[in-house]
Scaffold this motif. Structure first.
Motif, PDB file in Angstrom:
ATOM      1  N   ARG A  87       0.844  -1.199   0.000  1.00 39.23           N
ATOM      2  CA  ARG A  87       0.000   0.000   0.000  1.00 39.23           C
ATOM      3  C   ARG A  87       0.873   1.240   0.000  1.00 39.23           C
ATOM      4  O   ARG A  87       2.100   1.150   0.126  1.00 39.23           O
ATOM      5  N   PRO A 124      -3.965  -0.135  -2.455  1.00 40.32           N
ATOM      6  CA  PRO A 124      -4.651   0.816  -1.569  1.00 40.32           C
ATOM      7  C   PRO A 124      -3.792   2.042  -1.257  1.00 40.32           C
ATOM      8  O   PRO A 124      -2.601   1.920  -0.978  1.00 40.32           O
ATOM      9  N   ASN A 171      -9.970   2.462  -4.324  1.00 38.89           N
ATOM     10  CA  ASN A 171      -8.667   2.152  -3.722  1.00 38.89           C
ATOM     11  C   ASN A 171      -7.969   3.401  -3.187  1.00 38.89           C
ATOM     12  O   ASN A 171      -6.746   3.409  -3.010  1.00 38.89           O
ATOM     13  N   LYS A 197      -5.505 -10.054   0.995  1.00 40.32           N
ATOM     14  CA  LYS A 197      -6.171  -9.669  -0.240  1.00 40.32           C
ATOM     15  C   LYS A 197      -6.899 -10.881  -0.805  1.00 40.32           C
ATOM     16  O   LYS A 197      -6.338 -11.974  -0.862  1.00 40.32           O
TER      17      LYS A 197
END
Length: 891
Positions: A87, A124, A171, A197
């Motif tokens: 992320r 993300p 996202n 995920k």
């Protein structure tokens, strides 16, 4: 995630409760060809797992994975790998340009006949708006409310844009202003230690990893989350699913033993650690903490140490998963299923610290933390630690050695209309601020108890001190109130000023005009004391020349003492109601007092409640109108956010690469030109090209704001590129500032570049060694591209800036060893042609043909630093954004 080739048969399943997770097992990989990897440092195990999971024989090969195992032999490596974080974390200053680029990609997708909805972050992204609040108001009950109102007034255009982004992109989440500092919100809420995920019908579990657009992203290393700060272009690449190129790092093991003595703070510990690691030299390396001393520090202490990685120069400061990690996740309201997964996963991977483990490190150092004593750091570098017993003496030395004012130490001047005087060394700013310490209840509760005990003794803050409290999250207010110490802090002037990154980044706000006048009229060396992590000269406040980092309790004590010339360990802070002297030891709480108050004041419910609706924002945020739908309705009048021209004229098929023909030289630079020299930063000067642009758009000088706040407007930023007042272009000898020579005339670099663009003349830059060192600023590469520079030819590049140039489609080349622009007699009056670009391959030698002013020609053979096949694709596409956009439109 692409399907891993799984050459080492690492793909396994893990059952936790009634859930089954897919994961890539390091112990299994060890059995299947990666001998010894169980002895790797935990931080490198995270990197190894990343490579196992993303093995595709292009960006990650089996040889890349074997290189991590081979690291154990040499304990270092020159092998470059592709790393993909789970992320991305952004703050608003650095995040706005990334969201601007996403919005521009959507516009371009429409022009290319594609679906704009396909343009989203592929991993993300969380953007926390925390860098824009300034401390204009302080010391009153309504200071927070007034500062928030001013923040929205100043930043309305940026916030309208981010509010649109919050609703427009998948996202992507934006944490509104007034919530907290990105690193503390990350630690308390966003981070999960183990990420999951759902894909292809299975739930994949893997270490929580991230990159952030703020150097102190490392704070979350204290929660066993591997992350560090990167420039905006790397963050955008990661956000768009592209790998980050990095060398397998050296890992320095830092062994902690012993236990802090009573009354010693986490800040004292981190200043000692910073001093030791700076002396050791850990730039570009991982640091990992281990040893029995970890049993005697809290997770918040670990986060405080990890936060300071940029100050000690490391890429990260990593702590492994242990029982404290699990307890912290529970205490901050994380899902019980997640906590169970973290424990099971870490144990299955050999990443759980049970005690006694000593991984293989590149090198080690050790600290018995029982030897740590109270300290401050200053007057202008975080690593310049001074024992508290010697702080006053240290300031006197600074007055003599640096400011040449040894005979003025006792000088005091009257402050007009204020009824008090002011002298050298007086503390004019005392700020409890920054992610470093406001994530740690021990030092905040400690500060509250110092305030309480001081009030009981009748002590007050000196009238010249600007006091402020800017916590990193709203939870801090909850527990300070429950503990009953917020009232005590209020009574001393440490009222809530804002939730965000304030004094530490220079958002300290103005001093009282009378105090500012007294300082400047009399050339006083005024001081600040802040519980931050940065104290560089000129950073905290333009009126303050000596800045000291200290623990929050010491910030309160110095506000009462009012001066760095007072020895807090020997001199009285003031007198009580009966005229008796009061010393620091009389008001300093014991460690047990602090611990007891923490236990009775902080609850899991506080975290759950504050973070239950964290993306909603206050009434100001809710009241912002969202303009535009799938694409942004760019307001033409905005001087903060504009649609950048990266995609003008773009077609679905990239145009064939062409050689650079007859380019003009825009700059000749010496060694160690930093991204601070290249990238727009700080205040905007009225007579600069950027200042002229803003004036032409009816922006008053007082409303210019900073380059940082205007990073979403390329018109401002390209005018500020190479405009640093200290940059020296050797084409204009003896002159500082962003100027060049064109047609025998000295001109602003921006003005000359626009003239060259109108003439369809490409530009090149020549530079020395380590071009682009310093903070990895995206606009150092973006601005270079927009000015029309096609290539930079240097003796060597800083690694990240080289990759940023490639990401923007600018070709970096290096001279052969021993050669330079000086050795080839280049003056800047030449024209340059670079052959071989049409058939470019990674790391090929290229001919740079230089035509001198007298018509003679010379061919210089240079190494093309487009290093990998992926980078070659970026260059062919016109840049990384173009490459990704075409892929998204085609998908």
């Amino acid at each position: 995630m692409t399907q891993s080739l799984d050459s080492f048969k690492a793909k396994k399943t893990l059952k936790v409760g009634d859930k089954t997770y897919t994961y890539f097992s390091i112990p299994d990989a060890e059995k299947n060809g990666l001998e010894g990897v169980s002895r790797l440092p935990n931080s490198l195990k995270v990197v190894l797992e990343n490579l196992l999971r993303f093995e595709d024989n292009r960006t990650v090969t089996a040889d890349d994975i074997r290189a991590v195992a081979k690291w154990l032999v040499e304990r270092r490596s020159d092998h470059e790998i592709s790393y993909r974080p789970a992320r991305v974390l952004m703050q608003d200053f650095t995040g706005v340009p990334a969201v601007v680029d996403l919005a521009a990609m959507r516009d371009a997708a429409v022009k290319l006949g594609g679906d704009p909805k396909k343009v989203n972050p592929l991993v993300p992204v969380d953007l926390v708006i925390d860098h824009s609040v300034m401390i204009d108001y302080f010391g009153t009950k309504d200071a927070f409310t007034k500062n928030v109102e001013l923040e929205y007034e100043r930043n309305g255009e940026r916030y309208e844009f981010l509010r649109w982004g919050q609703s427009a992109f998948d996202n992507f989440r934006a944490v509104p202003p007034g919530t907290g500092i990105c690193h503390q919100v990350n630690l308390e809420y966003l981070a999960q230690t183990v990420w999951t995920k759902d894909e292809n019908g299975e739930t994949v579990a893997y270490p929580d990893t991230l990159v952030g657009t703020d150097s102190h992203t490392t704070m979350v290393n204290g929660l066993a989350v591997l992350g560090w700060g990167v420039g905006g272009i790397e963050a955008e690449a990661a956000m768009l699913g592209q790998p980050i190129s990095m060398l397998i790092p050296e890992v320095i093991g830092f062994k902690l033993t012993g236990k802090l003595n009573d009354g010693i703070t986490a800040t004292d510990l981190v200043l000692r650690v910073t001093e030791m690691l700076r002396k050791k030299g850990v730039v570009g390396k991982f640091v990992e903490f281990y040893g029995p001393g970890l049993d005697n520090i809290s997770l918040e202490d670990a986060a405080t140490i990890a936060n300071m990685a940029p100050e000690y120069g490391a890429t990260c400061g990593f702590f492994p998963v242990d029982n404290d990690t699990l307890n912290y996740l529970k205490a901050t309201g994380r899902d019980p299923e997640r906590v169970a997964l973290v424990e099971a996963y870490a144990k299955a991977q050999g990443m759980f610290r049970a005690g006694g483990e000593e991984p293989v490190f590149t090198d080690t150092l050790e600290l018995d933390i029982s030897t740590v004593v109270p300290a401050v750091s200053g007057p202008k570098r975080p690593q310049d630690r001074v024992n508290l017993t010697e702080a006053a003496e240290g300031f006197a030395r600074t007055m003599a050695d640096e400011f040449k004012k040894a005979d003025e130490l006792a000088k005091r001047v009257a402050v007009e209309g204020r009824g008090h005087d002011l002298g050298h060394g007086d503390v004019v700013i005392a700020a409890i601020t920054s992610c470093t310490n406001t994530s740690n209840p021990s030092v905040l509760i400690g500060a509250g108890l110092v305030a309480r005990n001081a009030l009981k003794k009748g002590l007050k803050v000196k009238p010249w001190v600007k006091t402020s409290l800017a916590p990193g999250s709203q939870v801090v207010t909850d527990y300070l109130v429950k503990a009953g110490v917020q009232d005590d802090l209020d009574a001393l002037g440490f009222t809530l000023a804002g939730y965000g990154c304030t004094t530490c980044i220079g958002n300290s706000g103005p001093l009282d005009p009378a105090i500012s006048k007294a300082i400047n009229d009399n050339d006083l060396i005024a001081c600040s004391v802040l519980s931050g992590n940065r104290n560089f000269e000129g950073r905290v406040n333009p009126d303050v020349r000596a800045n000291y980092l200290a623990s929050p309790p010491l910030v309160v004590a110095y506000a009462i003492a009012g001066s760095l010339t007072i020895n807090l360990t020997a001199d009285p802070l003031g007198t009580d109601q009966d005229g008796n002297p009061v010393y620091l030891k009389d008001i300093w709480p014991t460690t047990q007092e602090i611990t007891d108050l923490i236990r009775s004041s902080i609850t899991e419910e506080m975290f759950r409640s504050r973070y239950s609706d964290v993306f909603k924002g206050d009434e100001h945020w809710q009241a912002i109108k969202v303009e535009g739908g799938m694409t942004y309705g760019w307001p033409m009048s905005s001087t903060y956010v504009q649609n950048p021209p990266y995609f003008e004229g773009m077609t679905m098929e990239p145009k064939p690469l062409e050689d650079i023909e007859n380019a003009a030289v825009m700059g000749l630079f010496l060694d160690s030109i930093t991204t601070d020299h290249i990238s727009p930063a700080g205040n905007i000067k009225a007579n600069s090209p950027a200042g002229t642009y803003l004036s032409e758009h009816q922006v008053a000088v007082k409303d210019f704001n900073s380059y940082g706040a205007r990073r979403g407007n390329h018109q401002v930023m390209m005018r500020g590129t190479f405009a640093n007042i200290r940059i020296k272009n050797q084409m204009v000898p003896g002159v500082e500032g962003g100027v060049t020579m064109k047609g025998g005339q000295q001109k602003w670099i921006y003005d000359a570049a626009m003239e060259y663009q109108a003439e369809s003349t490409p530009l090149v830059i020549f530079a020395g060694k380590e071009y682009g060192t310093g903070s990895s600023r995206d606009w150092a590469a973006k601005g270079t591209k927009l000015l029309g520079v096609r290539a930079v030819i240097a003796q060597s590049f800083e690694r990240i800036h080289r990759s940023n140039l490639v990401g923007m489609g600018v070709i970096p080349l290096t001279f052969k060893d021993g050669e330079s622009w000086q050795s080839h007699g280049i003056t800047g009056q030449e024209r340059v042609t670079i052959k071989g670009i049409a058939d470019i391959t990674p790391r090929q030698m290229m001919d740079v043909e230089v035509t001198y002013a007298d018509g003679t020609k010379k061919v210089i053979e240079c190494l093309c630093r487009v290093d990998t096949l992926d980078e070659l694709e970026y260059i062919k596409a016109g840049g990384i954004l173009h490459y990704v956009l075409r892929n998204l439109v085609n998908s």
